[in-house]
Design a protein around this motif. Structure first.
Motif, PDB file in Angstrom:
ATOM      1  N   VAL A  61       0.844  -1.196   0.000  1.00 47.75           N
ATOM      2  CA  VAL A  61       0.000   0.000   0.000  1.00 47.75           C
ATOM      3  C   VAL A  61       0.877   1.243   0.000  1.00 47.75           C
ATOM      4  CG1 VAL A  61      -1.807   1.258   1.254  1.00 47.75           C
ATOM      5  CG2 VAL A  61      -1.755  -1.247   1.325  1.00 47.75           C
ATOM      6  N   ILE A  62       0.473   2.239  -0.785  1.00 52.19           N
ATOM      7  CA  ILE A  62       1.120   3.558  -0.753  1.00 52.19           C
ATOM      8  C   ILE A  62       0.089   4.565  -0.252  1.00 52.19           C
ATOM      9  CG2 ILE A  62       2.152   5.420  -2.105  1.00 52.19           C
ATOM     10  CD1 ILE A  62       3.325   3.309  -3.939  1.00 52.19           C
ATOM     11  N   PHE A  63       0.466   5.299   0.808  1.00 54.04           N
ATOM     12  CA  PHE A  63      -0.366   6.371   1.359  1.00 54.04           C
ATOM     13  C   PHE A  63       0.221   7.703   0.920  1.00 54.04           C
ATOM     14  CE2 PHE A  63      -0.742   2.951   4.516  1.00 54.04           C
ATOM     15  CZ  PHE A  63      -2.117   2.817   4.561  1.00 54.04           C
ATOM     16  N   HIS A  64      -0.642   8.583   0.436  1.00 53.96           N
ATOM     17  CA  HIS A  64      -0.233   9.936   0.044  1.00 53.96           C
ATOM     18  C   HIS A  64      -1.181  10.897   0.749  1.00 53.96           C
ATOM     19  CE1 HIS A  64      -0.131  13.413  -2.859  1.00 53.96           C
ATOM     20  NE2 HIS A  64       1.117  13.293  -2.494  1.00 53.96           N
ATOM     21  N   LEU A  65      -0.637  11.806   1.547  1.00 55.30           N
ATOM     22  CA  LEU A  65      -1.459  12.754   2.311  1.00 55.30           C
ATOM     23  C   LEU A  65      -1.336  14.140   1.698  1.00 55.30           C
ATOM     24  CD1 LEU A  65      -3.256  13.063   4.869  1.00 55.30           C
ATOM     25  CD2 LEU A  65      -1.169  13.774   6.062  1.00 55.30           C
ATOM     26  N   MET A  97      -3.913  -2.393  -8.157  1.00 53.72           N
ATOM     27  CA  MET A  97      -5.032  -3.261  -7.784  1.00 53.72           C
ATOM     28  C   MET A  97      -6.279  -2.468  -7.416  1.00 53.72           C
ATOM     29  SD  MET A  97      -3.142  -6.211  -5.557  1.00 53.72           S
ATOM     30  CE  MET A  97      -4.568  -7.298  -5.555  1.00 53.72           C
ATOM     31  N   GLY A  98      -6.105  -1.402  -6.640  1.00 55.43           N
ATOM     32  CA  GLY A  98      -7.258  -0.623  -6.203  1.00 55.43           C
ATOM     33  C   GLY A  98      -6.804   0.663  -5.549  1.00 55.43           C
ATOM     34  N   LYS A  99      -7.759   1.532  -5.277  1.00 54.33           N
ATOM     35  CA  LYS A  99      -7.436   2.810  -4.643  1.00 54.33           C
ATOM     36  C   LYS A  99      -8.620   3.256  -3.792  1.00 54.33           C
ATOM     37  CE  LYS A  99      -9.092   5.625  -8.474  1.00 54.33           C
ATOM     38  NZ  LYS A  99      -8.747   6.663  -9.452  1.00 54.33           N
ATOM     39  N   LYS A 100      -8.352   4.218  -2.919  1.00 57.96           N
ATOM     40  CA  LYS A 100      -9.399   4.814  -2.101  1.00 57.96           C
ATOM     41  C   LYS A 100      -8.911   6.169  -1.636  1.00 57.96           C
ATOM     42  CE  LYS A 100     -13.391   4.688  -0.238  1.00 57.96           C
ATOM     43  NZ  LYS A 100     -14.586   4.446  -1.034  1.00 57.96           N
ATOM     44  N   ASN A 101      -9.776   7.175  -1.704  1.00 54.15           N
ATOM     45  CA  ASN A 101      -9.486   8.499  -1.170  1.00 54.15           C
ATOM     46  C   ASN A 101     -10.412   8.723   0.019  1.00 54.15           C
ATOM     47  OD1 ASN A 101      -7.681   8.898  -3.246  1.00 54.15           O
ATOM     48  ND2 ASN A 101      -9.132   9.981  -4.521  1.00 54.15           N
ATOM     49  N   ILE A 102      -9.822   9.073   1.160  1.00 54.04           N
ATOM     50  CA  ILE A 102     -10.603   9.280   2.373  1.00 54.04           C
ATOM     51  C   ILE A 102     -10.445  10.725   2.820  1.00 54.04           C
ATOM     52  CG2 ILE A 102     -10.958   8.585   4.768  1.00 54.04           C
ATOM     53  CD1 ILE A 102      -9.730   5.887   4.075  1.00 54.04           C
ATOM     54  N   TYR A 132      -1.060  -1.994  -4.656  1.00 52.60           N
ATOM     55  CA  TYR A 132      -0.348  -2.585  -5.788  1.00 52.60           C
ATOM     56  C   TYR A 132      -0.005  -4.045  -5.510  1.00 52.60           C
ATOM     57  CZ  TYR A 132       0.428   2.154  -7.534  1.00 52.60           C
ATOM     58  OH  TYR A 132       0.258   3.428  -8.006  1.00 52.60           O
ATOM     59  N   ASP A 133       0.192  -4.776  -6.587  1.00 51.58           N
ATOM     60  CA  ASP A 133       0.705  -6.137  -6.551  1.00 51.58           C
ATOM     61  C   ASP A 133       2.131  -6.077  -7.080  1.00 51.58           C
ATOM     62  OD1 ASP A 133       1.267  -8.856  -6.755  1.00 51.58           O
ATOM     63  OD2 ASP A 133      -0.010  -9.156  -8.505  1.00 51.58           O
ATOM     64  N   GLN A 134       3.095  -6.411  -6.235  1.00 53.30           N
ATOM     65  CA  GLN A 134       4.495  -6.380  -6.656  1.00 53.30           C
ATOM     66  C   GLN A 134       4.759  -7.521  -7.643  1.00 53.30           C
ATOM     67  OE1 GLN A 134       7.741  -7.586  -3.985  1.00 53.30           O
ATOM     68  NE2 GLN A 134       8.593  -5.546  -4.350  1.00 53.30           N
ATOM     69  N   ASP A 135       5.321  -7.163  -8.774  1.00 53.76           N
ATOM     70  CA  ASP A 135       5.646  -8.131  -9.812  1.00 53.76           C
ATOM     71  C   ASP A 135       7.051  -7.862 -10.318  1.00 53.76           C
ATOM     72  OD1 ASP A 135       3.360  -9.771 -10.068  1.00 53.76           O
ATOM     73  OD2 ASP A 135       2.321  -8.245 -11.230  1.00 53.76           O
ATOM     74  N   VAL A 163       5.766  -5.299   1.654  1.00 51.11           N
ATOM     75  CA  VAL A 163       5.109  -6.198   0.704  1.00 51.11           C
ATOM     76  C   VAL A 163       4.799  -7.499   1.437  1.00 51.11           C
ATOM     77  CG1 VAL A 163       5.370  -7.505  -1.442  1.00 51.11           C
ATOM     78  CG2 VAL A 163       6.350  -5.205  -1.250  1.00 51.11           C
ATOM     79  N   LYS A 164       3.566  -7.962   1.315  1.00 48.75           N
ATOM     80  CA  LYS A 164       3.170  -9.241   1.904  1.00 48.75           C
ATOM     81  C   LYS A 164       3.106 -10.266   0.781  1.00 48.75           C
ATOM     82  CE  LYS A 164       2.883  -7.565   5.980  1.00 48.75           C
ATOM     83  NZ  LYS A 164       3.897  -7.867   6.967  1.00 48.75           N
TER      84      LYS A 164
END
Length: 136
Positions: A28-32, A91-96, A81-84, A50-51
């Motif tokens: 996951v990448i967090f951007h504030l 993979m997906g995103k969300k803005n809170i 993201y999926d590390q490749d 990365v898991k």
């Protein structure tokens, strides 16, 4: 000025993006940022570990953003993201939006991921976070 703390607990039900024999390696990448009408304020980005090989990663990782001016128009942008090998898959995103947080109180978020890139997630995929803003 204040400090925003984000605790990434886990994600659930991610899609198996690399085929049936190879689960995703999510991170996951967090951007504030403060999303102002003019002159947005960028507080930087931070990245989880990365898991490997899981559709239900557990993190329990803490991220801290310092010198945050206020909660007004504050937004946490999340990208999964999926590390490749080579290029990682979005993979997906969300803005809170965070301006309704109560300073000093931890708030839990369970959020559905929105489509990003190839939209490699299930409709039931969720990200679990705790967020706290402390005034200094």
């Amino acid at each position: 000025m204040g400090r925003l703390t984000v605790i990434l607990d886990k994600m659930t039900d991610l899609k198996d993006t690399d085929g049936p024999m190879n689960h995703p390696d999510p991170y996951v990448i967090f951007h504030l940022e403060q999303d102002n009408l003019i002159l947005d304020k960028n507080y930087g980005k931070q990245e989880s570990s990365v898991k490997k090989c899981t559709c239900n990663p557990h993190y329990n990782e803490t991220f801290t953003f310092e010198n945050v001016e206020s909660l007004k128009n504050l937004e946490l942008n999340i990208k999964v993201y999926d590390q490749d090998f080579g290029r990682d898959d979005a993979m997906g995103k969300k803005n809170i939006k965070l301006e309704d947080l109560t300073p000093g109180e931890e708030t839990e978020f369970v959020e559905k991921l929105d489509k990003d890139g190839k939209g490699l997630f299930r409709a039931s995929a969720r990200i679990y976070l705790k967020v706290k803003y402390d005034e200094e």
